[in-house]
Write a protein that holds these residues in place. Structure first.
Motif, short mmCIF file in Angstrom:
data_model
loop_
_atom_site.label_atom_id
_atom_site.label_comp_id
_atom_site.label_asym_id
_atom_site.label_seq_id
_atom_site.Cartn_x
_atom_site.Cartn_y
_atom_site.Cartn_z
N PRO A 1 0.93 -1.11 -0.07
CA PRO A 1 0.03 0.07 0.03
C PRO A 1 0.94 1.22 -0.02
CG PRO A 1 -0.74 -1.64 1.63
CD PRO A 1 0.54 -1.97 1.11
N ARG A 2 0.22 2.16 -0.55
CA ARG A 2 1.14 3.60 -0.56
C ARG A 2 -0.18 4.86 -0.50
NH1 ARG A 2 6.50 3.10 -0.75
NH2 ARG A 2 6.81 1.00 -2.05
N ARG A 3 0.34 5.93 0.29
CA ARG A 3 -0.36 7.13 0.28
C ARG A 3 -0.32 7.73 -1.04
NH1 ARG A 3 0.46 9.48 5.93
NH2 ARG A 3 -1.29 10.50 5.66
N THR B 1 -7.40 8.78 -12.10
CA THR B 1 -6.59 7.53 -12.47
C THR B 1 -6.95 6.42 -11.22
OG1 THR B 1 -5.12 8.47 -13.87
CG2 THR B 1 -4.81 6.11 -13.05
N LEU B 2 -6.81 6.90 -10.10
CA LEU B 2 -7.00 6.03 -8.75
C LEU B 2 -8.60 5.78 -8.63
CD1 LEU B 2 -4.55 7.92 -6.32
CD2 LEU B 2 -4.29 5.50 -7.07
N ARG B 3 -9.40 6.53 -8.89
CA ARG B 3 -10.84 6.18 -8.91
C ARG B 3 -11.03 5.29 -9.94
NH1 ARG B 3 -11.29 11.95 -7.37
NH2 ARG B 3 -11.43 12.63 -9.38
N ALA B 4 -10.64 5.45 -10.96
CA ALA B 4 -10.85 4.56 -12.07
C ALA B 4 -10.49 3.26 -11.85
CB ALA B 4 -10.42 5.00 -13.45
N LEU B 5 -9.27 3.00 -11.25
CA LEU B 5 -8.78 1.85 -10.86
C LEU B 5 -9.48 1.25 -9.82
CD1 LEU B 5 -5.08 2.60 -10.93
CD2 LEU B 5 -6.08 0.88 -12.50
N ARG C 1 -9.07 1.63 -1.69
CA ARG C 1 -8.73 2.84 -0.87
C ARG C 1 -9.26 2.63 0.49
NH1 ARG C 1 -11.32 7.41 0.56
NH2 ARG C 1 -10.25 9.47 0.19
N THR C 2 -8.43 2.84 1.33
CA THR C 2 -8.84 2.70 2.54
C THR C 2 -8.50 3.98 3.36
OG1 THR C 2 -8.14 0.34 2.56
CG2 THR C 2 -8.23 1.43 4.59
N ARG D 1 -5.64 9.91 7.01
CA ARG D 1 -4.65 9.06 5.99
C ARG D 1 -5.49 7.92 5.39
NH1 ARG D 1 -1.90 3.73 7.45
NH2 ARG D 1 -3.06 3.97 9.34
N VAL D 2 -5.24 8.06 3.93
CA VAL D 2 -5.59 7.22 2.97
C VAL D 2 -4.62 6.26 2.26
CG1 VAL D 2 -6.98 7.22 0.72
CG2 VAL D 2 -7.66 8.74 2.54
#
Length: 123
Positions: A39-41, A60-64, A72-73, A81-82
């Protein structure tokens, strides 16, 4: 001479209409590679992806995430923090990405030559 292409060549019910675009997307493959080891921020992703705007990276993150490739946490902390992480489904893209990289390693010089030839013709 080739025969005319039929109007119904592509079945409207073909599953390709729902296929995620991720591999061909300009930035999605890079995001997947960045998440390969864990995981990465968002700010961590911005470091190697400094050429992409924050807006485009977020899209891009939303599409993935929409297509089930990443999760997405959001943690209930101060400051918030996400983290983004690959899903098992997202990991299945790596063999296809590896095949694309192998193809590019072999054929990229020919593609670049074709582009130069095209540009020199004034097209």
């Amino acid at each position: 001479m080739s025969s005319p292409l039929p109007r119904d060549l592509f079945d409207p019910a073909c599953p390709s209409n729902a296929t995620p675009f991720q591999i061909g997307d300009k930035w999605a493959g890079m995001v997947l590679v960045c998440l390969q080891d864990g995981p990465r921020r968002f700010t961590e992703l911005r470091v190697p992806m400094h050429r992409v705007s924050a807006k485009v990276l977020a899209e891009t993150l939303r599409a993935l995430e929409r297509d089930g490739m990443i999760t997405r946490t959001a943690y209930d902390e101060v400051p918030p923090r996400v983290e983004y992480a690959l899903t098992p489904l997202g990991r299945t893209l790596f063999p296809a990405m590896d095949a694309c990289r192998a193809w590019a390693a072999e054929h990229l010089p020919a593609v670049l030559t074709a582009r130069e030839d095209y540009a020199s013709r004034g097209a």
